[in-house]
Design an enzyme around this catalytic site. Structure first.
Site, PDB file in Angstrom:
ATOM      1  CG  ASP A 183      43.790  41.003  37.275  1.00 14.52           C
ATOM      2  OD1 ASP A 183      44.070  41.591  38.107  1.00 14.52           O
ATOM      3  OD2 ASP A 183      43.490  39.744  37.174  1.00 14.52           O
ATOM      4  CD  GLU A 273      45.216  45.097  40.168  1.00 10.67           C
ATOM      5  OE1 GLU A 273      44.021  45.261  40.575  1.00 10.67           O
ATOM      6  OE2 GLU A 273      45.600  43.809  40.136  1.00 10.67           O
ATOM      7  CB  CYS A 340      30.641  46.801  34.760  1.00  5.84           C
ATOM      8  SG  CYS A 340      30.276  46.367  32.757  1.00  5.84           S
ATOM      9  CB  CYS A 343      27.911  50.503  32.329  1.00  7.31           C
ATOM     10  SG  CYS A 343      27.827  49.218  33.888  1.00  7.31           S
ATOM     11  CB  CYS A 359      27.715  44.475  34.409  1.00  2.00           C
ATOM     12  SG  CYS A 359      27.359  45.916  35.038  1.00  2.00           S
ATOM     13  CB  CYS A 362      25.092  47.229  31.470  1.00  2.00           C
ATOM     14  SG  CYS A 362      26.802  46.655  31.598  1.00  2.00           S
ATOM     15  CG  ASP A 369      41.315  36.500  36.032  1.00  2.00           C
ATOM     16  OD1 ASP A 369      41.118  36.994  37.090  1.00  2.00           O
ATOM     17  OD2 ASP A 369      41.903  35.354  35.764  1.00  2.00           O
TER      18      ASP A 369
END
Length: 405
Positions: A183, A273, A340, A343, A359, A362, A369
């Protein structure tokens, strides 16, 4: 494989003046040829490299265009070839002009038979270039292959030569090492799915003060002298700014190279990305009819993104991956920072701050990052086909069923 070798040139005063002259001639050839191509397009016609090269050869015989003969002929022909490639890639109307004040002079010698390199001693080498004669350069590393071409350019007030070299090394086979997600951020330049975070300040506090002071001096010189942009004070301030920015660029390039090598040495696949950096750093000023919002905040974000060198890091990553058997995979960046990893719940509220991700579904907590890097890795594994990253085919992957008539 083709690779590059860049060295610092030690031009004499006469060679510096001649290099500036050659750069100016190449810039004039580029702008004239580009305008000619656009004029042909306006009239519904077309002109290519062959015809423009022929016309340039005829123009050299004209006494009014005798200045074309001052530059090596191969550099002018290569300028037309570069323009041909740029027009085919981006389109005639999207190719930019070369400005005298904003475009650094650069020209290429495409014929390796006209380039002779020899080493003088431990620190110095010598290259012979057409119409330049022998030019010394700092021997910081061996060439390591056969020269294909050479490019002379100016950066930060200093001249460099870049050799395109065929090193004779074939592309490495996939190494089968574990994958990693990367990232790219603003607060932290590089964060991985393994939890590693690499960052570096490319501008020291003293340099930041000096940079702002020089920019203020440049702004004052522009207001005082008005349209007289060739004032001595303005040129000296611009030269000081160029030297300082070149030092910052060198640090950024060094960080990108070291980080890229670390990643490809320890991992077989690096997932990043597919960011559209040019669109992300576009100005938010808008138009008179529809003025932009939060223009100053957007300008600060643009500077922060460009300061981290995202594009340069990806380019270095793709370059060194060829030598270490690593694969570079690009994935869609949508919602990677809001999802997340535990989950797969997507919510903007989960990212409480720049560094904290908690999150809302959850209550999983992680560094923001690192969580984004894990989502990037998961998307990359899905793209490559259920994580089949080794040389052979995974035994867990079932062959597709055949349709029977």
């Amino acid at each position: 494989m083709l690779t590059g070798r860049r060295y610092l040139l030690a031009f004499t005063d006469d060679q510096v003046a001649y290099a500036e002259q050659v750069g100016a001639v190449c810039r004039a050839v580029w702008n004239t040829a580009l305008e000619q191509r656009r004029e042909y397009r306006r009239r519904g016609g077309f002109i290519g490299y062959v015809e423009q090269a022929r016309q340039m050869a005829e123009a050299k015989k004209d006494p009014h265009c005798a200045w074309l003969a001052d530059a090596p002929s191969h550099t002018l022909q290569q300028t037309l070839r570069d323009l041909e490639r740029a027009c085919k890639t981006h389109g005639t109307w999207k190719v930019r002009w070369r400005s005298k004040s904003r475009t650094a002079p650069s020209f290429r010698f495409p014929d390796p038979h006209h380039i002779a390199v020899r080493r003088l001693n431990r620190r110095w080498g010598e290259v012979r270039l057409p119409k330049f004669g022998p030019v010394r350069f700092r021997w910081t590393r061996p060439l390591g292959g056969t020269i294909r071409n050479a490019t002379v350019s100016r950066s930060g007030g200093r001249w460099h030569i870049s050799f395109c070299v065929e090193d004779g090394v074939s592309e490495a086979t996939p190494n089968g090492k574990p994958p990693v997600g990367v990232d790219r951020g603003v607060a932290v330049a590089v964060a991985t799915s393994d939890g590693d975070m690499w960052d570096q300040e490319f501008v020291t506090p003293g340099e930041a003060v000096r940079l702002r002071r020089l920019q203020q001096q440049l702004s004052r010189s522009l207001r005082v002298h008005g349209r007289n942009r060739r004032s001595g004070r303005r040129d000296s301030v611009r030269a000081a700014l160029a030297r300082l920015n070149a030092r910052i660029r060198d640090r950024r390039a060094d960080f990108a190279a070291r980080t890229a090598v670390r990643l490809v040495r320890n991992h077989g696949t690096v997932v990043v990305e597919d960011l559209r950096i040019r669109n992300m750093t576009a100005s938010a000023k808008g138009t008179i009819e529809q003025p932009g919002r939060n223009v100053r905040q957007k300008a600060g974000l643009n500077r922060a993104i460009l300061a981290k060198g995202w594009a340069g890091f990806l380019l270095r990553l793709q370059h060194v991956a060829r030598y270490h058997g690593a694969q570079i995979v690009k994935v869609n960046p949508a919602y990677t920072s809001q999802t997340c990893n535990a989950c797969t719940h997507v919510a903007r509220e989960s990212r409480e701050s720049q560094a904290v991700f908690r999150c809302v579904a959850c209550r999983h907590q992680d560094n923001a990052d690192v969580n984004a890097a894990k989502n990037i890795l998961a998307a990359g594994l899905a793209v490559t086909g259920r994580g089949d990253l080794a040389v052979g085919r995974s035994v867990k992957r079932q062959p597709p069923e055949r349709l029977t008539a």
